[in-house]
Write a protein that holds these residues in place. Structure first.
Motif, short mmCIF file in Angstrom:
data_model
loop_
_atom_site.label_atom_id
_atom_site.label_comp_id
_atom_site.label_asym_id
_atom_site.label_seq_id
_atom_site.Cartn_x
_atom_site.Cartn_y
_atom_site.Cartn_z
N SER A 206 0.84 -1.20 0.00
CA SER A 206 0.00 0.00 0.00
C SER A 206 0.88 1.25 0.00
CB SER A 206 -0.92 -0.01 1.23
OG SER A 206 -0.17 -0.09 2.42
N SER A 207 0.25 2.42 -0.05
CA SER A 207 0.96 3.69 -0.05
C SER A 207 0.98 4.30 1.36
CB SER A 207 0.31 4.68 -1.02
OG SER A 207 0.32 4.18 -2.34
N GLY A 208 1.94 5.20 1.60
CA GLY A 208 2.00 5.93 2.85
C GLY A 208 2.50 5.13 4.03
N ASN A 209 3.36 4.16 3.80
CA ASN A 209 3.85 3.30 4.90
C ASN A 209 5.03 3.91 5.62
OD1 ASN A 209 2.38 0.56 4.91
ND2 ASN A 209 2.75 0.93 2.73
N THR A 210 5.07 3.65 6.94
CA THR A 210 6.21 4.08 7.76
C THR A 210 7.17 2.92 8.03
OG1 THR A 210 4.96 3.65 9.79
CG2 THR A 210 4.83 5.87 8.87
N ALA A 211 6.79 1.70 7.60
CA ALA A 211 7.65 0.51 7.77
C ALA A 211 7.21 -0.53 6.77
CB ALA A 211 7.55 -0.04 9.20
N CYS A 212 8.07 -1.51 6.53
CA CYS A 212 7.75 -2.63 5.63
C CYS A 212 7.49 -3.88 6.45
CB CYS A 212 8.91 -2.88 4.66
SG CYS A 212 9.33 -1.43 3.65
N THR A 213 6.76 -4.82 5.89
CA THR A 213 6.43 -6.07 6.59
C THR A 213 7.31 -7.21 6.07
OG1 THR A 213 4.66 -6.48 4.98
CG2 THR A 213 4.05 -5.37 7.02
N ASP A 214 7.48 -8.23 6.95
CA ASP A 214 8.31 -9.37 6.57
C ASP A 214 7.69 -10.17 5.44
OD1 ASP A 214 10.19 -8.77 8.52
OD2 ASP A 214 9.22 -10.02 10.05
N CYS A 215 8.54 -10.65 4.56
CA CYS A 215 8.09 -11.50 3.47
C CYS A 215 7.63 -12.84 4.05
CB CYS A 215 9.27 -11.72 2.51
SG CYS A 215 8.79 -12.14 0.83
N GLY B 27 8.24 -18.96 2.16
CA GLY B 27 7.98 -19.48 0.82
C GLY B 27 7.87 -18.40 -0.22
N GLY B 28 8.05 -17.14 0.19
CA GLY B 28 7.96 -16.04 -0.76
C GLY B 28 9.31 -15.38 -0.99
N LEU B 29 9.39 -14.62 -2.05
CA LEU B 29 10.60 -13.90 -2.42
C LEU B 29 10.28 -12.41 -2.41
CD1 LEU B 29 13.39 -13.43 -3.83
CD2 LEU B 29 12.19 -13.83 -6.00
N CYS B 30 11.11 -11.63 -1.69
CA CYS B 30 10.95 -10.17 -1.65
C CYS B 30 12.30 -9.53 -1.89
CB CYS B 30 10.38 -9.71 -0.31
SG CYS B 30 8.70 -10.29 0.03
N SER C 264 6.77 -4.66 -3.78
CA SER C 264 5.42 -4.24 -3.41
C SER C 264 4.55 -5.44 -3.07
CB SER C 264 4.78 -3.44 -4.54
OG SER C 264 4.72 -4.20 -5.73
N GLY C 265 5.10 -6.64 -3.21
CA GLY C 265 4.38 -7.85 -2.86
C GLY C 265 5.30 -9.05 -2.98
N PRO C 266 5.05 -10.13 -2.22
CA PRO C 266 5.92 -11.31 -2.28
C PRO C 266 5.68 -12.11 -3.56
CG PRO C 266 4.10 -11.70 -0.78
CD PRO C 266 3.98 -10.28 -1.23
N GLN C 267 6.76 -12.67 -4.07
CA GLN C 267 6.66 -13.64 -5.16
C GLN C 267 6.80 -15.04 -4.56
OE1 GLN C 267 9.00 -12.72 -8.82
NE2 GLN C 267 9.78 -10.98 -7.62
#
Length: 243
Positions: A198-207, A210-213, A218-221
């Motif tokens: 999403s937009s306007g984030n103050t932090a990023c979330t863990d992948c 089983g995903g690739l970041c 902007s999203g896990p593969q």
């Protein structure tokens, strides 16, 4: 002073004619009045045109102060001026017959010479007293308010957004980026192993497992069908690391 005797054996001294003067004793002739000054008959010193006026260049000499020319608006004339001088950028004069120009008030500016008024400072900028140009709000701040007087009046950019130099509004960080604190001029990319969708984030979330970041995700593969995440890695930086 103010008189002369051109011939020997004169019974009286003659008055200097208009346009000439003498300032000392025992003269046999008078001298020309300087440009921008007035010398009436019998002058012992030149009189300058008063402030707010200037000499009339069309006259060989002036015989009355009423012959001094009034300076027009947008200009000024100091005492003894031979011509009007245009108000410099950052100053103005709305009235004729002035000896000085006024500085533009804080919150306004004027970038042209010979002006009769100043302009209001526009959004994203500020103007100190006597400003000849607008100055932009510093990077990391913004403003859509008119007439700001100093840089400290610009609002700090809130967390989750960025403000380039001269911004009139803050821009939300796009997916895959963030700004943790206020006053940022740019947003940071999410590091490898994290993402934001999403937009306007103050932090990023863990992948997720089983995903690739990769950086700036902007999203896990997800690992493709027939493979799974490598549990020995803190995060995967390439789909080639799927087992």
């Amino acid at each position: 002073p103010g008189t002369f005797g051109a011939n020997a054996s004169s019974a009286t001294c003659a008055l200097c004619p208009g346009g000439k003067y003498t300032s000392s004793l025992r003269h046999t002739a008078c001298v020309d009045c300087p440009s921008g000054s007035l010398c009436v008959e019998g002058s012992s010193a030149p009189q300058p045109c008063p402030g707010g006026t200037h000499a009339d260049p069309s006259l060989p000499f002036m015989s009355s102060l009423s012959e001094c020319v009034t300076c027009p608006s947008g200009t000024f004339c100091s005492v003894g001026s031979g011509a009007a001088t245009a108000c410099a950028p950052g100053t103005f004069n709305p009235t004729a017959g002035q000896s000085t120009c006024d500085s533009c008030a804080a919150g306004t500016y004027q970038d042209a010479a010979r002006s009769t008024s100043c302009q209001q400072c526009t959004g994203g900028n500020y103007c100190g007293s006597g400003a000849a140009a607008e100055l932009p709000c510093p990077a990391g701040s913004y403003s859509n308010t008119l007439g700001l007087q100093n840089a400290s009046s610009c609002a700090p950019c809130p967390a989750g957004s960025a403000c380039s130099t001269g911004s009139t509004a803050h821009s939300l960080c796009l997916p895959g980026s963030f700004s943790a604190a206020g006053g940022s001029s740019t947003c940071d990319l999410c590091p490898g192993g994290k993402f934001t969708s999403s937009s306007g984030n103050t932090a990023c979330t863990d992948c997720p497992v089983g995903g690739l970041c990769v950086e700036g995700s902007s999203g896990p593969q997800l690992c493709p069908q027939g493979t799974h995440a490598n549990a020995s890695l803190a995060f995967m930086s390439s789909l080639g690391e799927c087992i």
